[in-house]
Scaffold this motif. Structure first.
Motif, PDB file in Angstrom:
ATOM      1  N   ASP A 118       0.706  -1.194   0.040  1.00 42.50           N
ATOM      2  CA  ASP A 118      -0.204  -0.015   0.162  1.00 42.50           C
ATOM      3  C   ASP A 118       0.933   1.326  -0.031  1.00 42.50           C
ATOM      4  O   ASP A 118       1.945   1.089   0.139  1.00 42.50           O
ATOM      5  CB  ASP A 118      -0.984  -0.103   1.208  1.00 42.50           C
ATOM      6  CG  ASP A 118      -0.136  -0.181   2.565  1.00 42.50           C
ATOM      7  OD1 ASP A 118       0.983   0.147   2.690  1.00 42.50           O
ATOM      8  OD2 ASP A 118      -0.745  -0.447   3.479  1.00 42.50           O
ATOM      9  N   THR A 119       0.185   2.298   0.029  1.00 40.78           N
ATOM     10  CA  THR A 119       1.120   3.668   0.036  1.00 40.78           C
ATOM     11  C   THR A 119       2.021   3.889   1.125  1.00 40.78           C
ATOM     12  O   THR A 119       3.193   4.105   0.919  1.00 40.78           O
ATOM     13  CB  THR A 119       0.124   5.028  -0.023  1.00 40.78           C
ATOM     14  OG1 THR A 119      -0.909   4.778  -1.032  1.00 40.78           O
ATOM     15  CG2 THR A 119       0.730   6.097  -0.085  1.00 40.78           C
ATOM     16  N   ALA A 164      10.867   2.884  -0.334  1.00 44.10           N
ATOM     17  CA  ALA A 164      11.816   3.806  -0.868  1.00 44.10           C
ATOM     18  C   ALA A 164      12.874   4.302   0.071  1.00 44.10           C
ATOM     19  O   ALA A 164      14.064   4.230  -0.336  1.00 44.10           O
ATOM     20  CB  ALA A 164      10.934   5.139  -1.369  1.00 44.10           C
ATOM     21  N   TYR A 165      12.533   4.317   1.302  1.00 45.68           N
ATOM     22  CA  TYR A 165      13.692   4.551   2.293  1.00 45.68           C
ATOM     23  C   TYR A 165      14.361   3.577   2.404  1.00 45.68           C
ATOM     24  O   TYR A 165      15.709   3.844   2.998  1.00 45.68           O
ATOM     25  CB  TYR A 165      12.848   4.737   3.764  1.00 45.68           C
ATOM     26  CG  TYR A 165      12.184   6.095   3.890  1.00 45.68           C
ATOM     27  CD1 TYR A 165      12.688   7.480   3.504  1.00 45.68           C
ATOM     28  CD2 TYR A 165      11.023   6.008   4.327  1.00 45.68           C
ATOM     29  CE1 TYR A 165      11.858   8.305   3.427  1.00 45.68           C
ATOM     30  CE2 TYR A 165      10.059   7.229   4.674  1.00 45.68           C
ATOM     31  CZ  TYR A 165      10.540   8.463   3.902  1.00 45.68           C
ATOM     32  OH  TYR A 165       9.990   9.632   4.082  1.00 45.68           O
ATOM     33  N   SER A 166      13.996   2.197   2.403  1.00 52.04           N
ATOM     34  CA  SER A 166      15.077   1.111   2.200  1.00 52.04           C
ATOM     35  C   SER A 166      16.002   1.206   1.182  1.00 52.04           C
ATOM     36  O   SER A 166      17.118   1.171   1.304  1.00 52.04           O
ATOM     37  CB  SER A 166      14.313  -0.205   2.212  1.00 52.04           C
ATOM     38  OG  SER A 166      13.559  -0.131   3.418  1.00 52.04           O
ATOM     39  N   GLY A 191      10.108   7.576  -8.919  1.00 51.17           N
ATOM     40  CA  GLY A 191       9.007   6.601  -9.520  1.00 51.17           C
ATOM     41  C   GLY A 191       8.228   5.713  -8.505  1.00 51.17           C
ATOM     42  O   GLY A 191       6.972   5.456  -8.667  1.00 51.17           O
ATOM     43  N   ILE A 192       8.909   5.429  -7.366  1.00 52.29           N
ATOM     44  CA  ILE A 192       8.198   4.548  -6.280  1.00 52.29           C
ATOM     45  C   ILE A 192       7.134   5.408  -5.430  1.00 52.29           C
ATOM     46  O   ILE A 192       5.924   5.285  -5.623  1.00 52.29           O
ATOM     47  CB  ILE A 192       9.161   4.089  -5.320  1.00 52.29           C
ATOM     48  CG1 ILE A 192      10.080   2.878  -5.851  1.00 52.29           C
ATOM     49  CG2 ILE A 192       8.412   3.783  -4.107  1.00 52.29           C
ATOM     50  CD1 ILE A 192      11.273   2.531  -5.150  1.00 52.29           C
ATOM     51  N   LEU A 193       7.509   6.612  -5.420  1.00 52.10           N
ATOM     52  CA  LEU A 193       6.360   7.521  -4.635  1.00 52.10           C
ATOM     53  C   LEU A 193       5.454   7.920  -5.561  1.00 52.10           C
ATOM     54  O   LEU A 193       4.198   8.184  -5.165  1.00 52.10           O
ATOM     55  CB  LEU A 193       7.169   8.605  -4.142  1.00 52.10           C
ATOM     56  CG  LEU A 193       8.214   8.493  -3.198  1.00 52.10           C
ATOM     57  CD1 LEU A 193       8.760   9.889  -2.688  1.00 52.10           C
ATOM     58  CD2 LEU A 193       7.730   7.726  -2.000  1.00 52.10           C
TER      59      LEU A 193
END
Length: 554
Positions: A313-314, A321-323, A352-354
């Motif tokens: 999920d969001t 992304a932090y990883s 792109g992930i966000l």
């Protein structure tokens, strides 16, 4: 009808592959953020297929082989001002045949074939290799494949450079190939040695449990203090290597890292990169291939991220992304060798992930169309060079037109294709009552399509005017043109200097004469006008100066 062969020359594989790379790069620049991430790795896979597999698949959709790639001398057009050369011993032909005439040393007119096919009636042994009467027909066929022009006449023979340079090119290519292969092999061996020092994490229940949850429990995980970021390596027995500096107590980070690397293994990205490296080695000289390799490595990472994010999920996507940011490093290792975290494009990947959104129905439909189009382009977008010749020049006494047929693509036509094609041509010529070249052309195409079971566009039908000497003399007489015994012409009592009958393919010139004429015909081959330029006219004087400028070559 499809015709498959494994005979694509390497230079055409490189040419068509480069065209496809340019097309994918353009699509990537325009649609990268609008299509599912799996699209571009799939398109790159189609490009790799074209670069590495020498298949040639001919279909109605196939593009013709570019003329510049089939031999320069074959694609050269012989210009009219180059056709003044003529052998002194070239035999004279009858008036009205396709050819061009020049003044010989004995003052007689001489004729040779120009851009029109050889017309029945000539006794030129160098042009006519075969003549035979077709059964049940009053026509005959003539082989026009031989030209009396010497090979040295074509400047294209020497346009590729000296023989020494051409002979050196294969050696230079092989030297470059060996150098690139050696560098990549050295990088592979060097990094493989660093990976051998890893420790198998077989007793780490957290790692093993996470992999089992992903359905990848068979994958081995190693920790290694020689690497700076996680990576997946190996083809036959793929494994995951984690840096010892990693925080193994952080279950969320560990899950994200393992999910990413396991997805690379599930998608067999290391196999894709191995094929990509093979293309880089074989096409080392092509900067487009190196650019493709860089883009493919980046697109594989983006597609892998997208495949993982489908299950999140969001909030989980932000955590993922932090990883990525936590594990990305500025590594010196080449991303062409392994699927691994890298700081080179990590910012772009995080963006792109966000911004990740599940693909819409329209985007999926567009993706399917692009993949289908790419596959068709690879399969049928090119074909190996082939012989276009199908029939000799066919002429019948019942028709004022002669026909010659070539094929537009490489197709298997069965046994005795020339005989069968010529039979079909003569059946049309003998039955035709229209004397219309367009109708004849369409009828021949239809007859050949029925005979060979392929589309009409597979045949290129050339229809040219074919008249015997008596018919030509009678037509010319109506317009005041008289053919003399020595082969020269007279127009309304004046000696003709330059004569042209474009549709008939007949030309003549001599040094003296008081008039230049050009015979005009309608589409049915009937004479409709004679253009004449008399001595003293502005146009006649202009033509005279043009001849003098070219050294009085007639």
């Amino acid at each position: 009808m499809l015709h498959f062969r494994m005979n694509m020359p390497f230079y055409l594989m490189a040419f068509y592959g480069s065209v496809m790379i340019a097309a994918v790069l353009l699509l990537r620049a325009l649609l990268k953020n609008k299509l599912p991430k799996f699209v571009f790795p799939a398109l790159w896979g189609v490009v790799l297929l074209r670069l590495l597999v020498p298949f040639s698949l001919s279909s109605p959709l196939s593009l013709p082989v570019p003329a510049g790639l089939t031999g320069l001398s074959e694609s050269m057009a012989i210009h009219e001002d180059e056709m003044t050369w003529v052998a002194e011993d070239l035999p004279q032909t009858q008036s009205g045949t396709a050819g061009a005439e020049a003044t010989g040393g004995d003052g007689t007119a001489r004729t040779w074939a120009s851009e029109s096919p050889d017309i029945p009636g000539t006794d030129n042994d160098t042009a006519v290799a075969e003549e035979g009467v077709m059964e049940g027909s009053s026509g005959y066929v003539m082989d026009t494949g031989t030209s009396f022009l010497p090979r040295s006449f074509f400047p294209g023979n020497n346009s590729l450079g000296s023989d020494s340079l051409r002979n050196a090119l294969p050696a230079l290519y092989l030297l470059g190939l060996a150098a690139v292969a050696g560098i990549l092999a050295w990088q592979k061996i060097t990094y493989a040695k660093r990976l051998k020092g890893g420790l198998l994490m077989e007793h780490n229940e957290t790692v093993n449990g996470l992999l089992r949850d992903m359905g990848m429990g068979h994958v081995l995980v190693f920790s290694n203090d020689e690497i700076a970021s996680p990576l997946a390596c190996g083809l036959i027995g793929p494994r995951i290597c984690l840096p010892t500096r990693m925080d193994f107590g952080n279950a969320v980070l560990l899950r994200h890292v393992l999910a990413h690397e396991a997805m690379h293994i599930r998608r067999r990205d290391n196999w894709v990169k191995a094929v990509m490296l093979a293309a880089v080695v074989l096409h080392w000289y092509n900067p487009l291939v190196w650019l493709m390799a860089k883009c493919l490595a980046s697109d594989l990472e983006a597609a892998c991220d997208a495949a993982v994010l489908k299950k999140y999920d969001t909030d989980q996507r932000k955590s993922y992304a932090y990883s990525l940011l936590a594990m990305a490093v500025s590594a010196s290792r080449s991303s062409l060798l392994y699927s691994a975290f890298s700081k080179t494009e990590v910012e772009r990947r995080v963006k792109g992930i966000l911004a990740f959104r599940k693909a819409s129905a329209f985007a999926l439909l567009l993706s399917v169309l692009l993949l289908a189009g790419g596959t068709v382009a690879s399969a049928t977008g090119g074909q190996a060079p082939f012989s276009h010749a199908l029939t000799s020049y066919c002429a019948s006494s019942g028709s004022r037109w002669g026909v010659k047929v070539e094929i537009t693509r490489d197709i298997a036509l069965g046994q005795r294709p020339q005989k069968r094609a010529e039979d079909a041509v003569f059946s049309v010529l003998d039955a035709d009552a229209s004397q219309d070249p367009d109708i004849i052309r369409e009828a021949v195409q239809a007859a050949l399509a029925r005979e060979f079971g392929v589309e009409r566009s597979a045949f290129d039908v050339s229809v040219s005017l074919c008249l015997d000497a008596e018919t030509v003399d009678a037509q010319y007489a109506e317009w005041g043109i008289e053919c003399l015994d020595n082969g020269f012409l007279r127009y309304q009592g004046e000696q003709v200097r330059i004569y042209r009958d474009e549709m008939l393919g007949s030309y003549q010139s001599r040094e003296d004469g008081g008039v230049d004429i050009a015979v005009r015909r309608n589409r049915l081959g009937e004479v409709t006008a004679v253009d004449a330029w008399h001595a003293g006219d502005d146009e006649y004087d202009r033509r005279t100066k043009e001849l003098e400028r070219h050294g009085s070559r007639y």
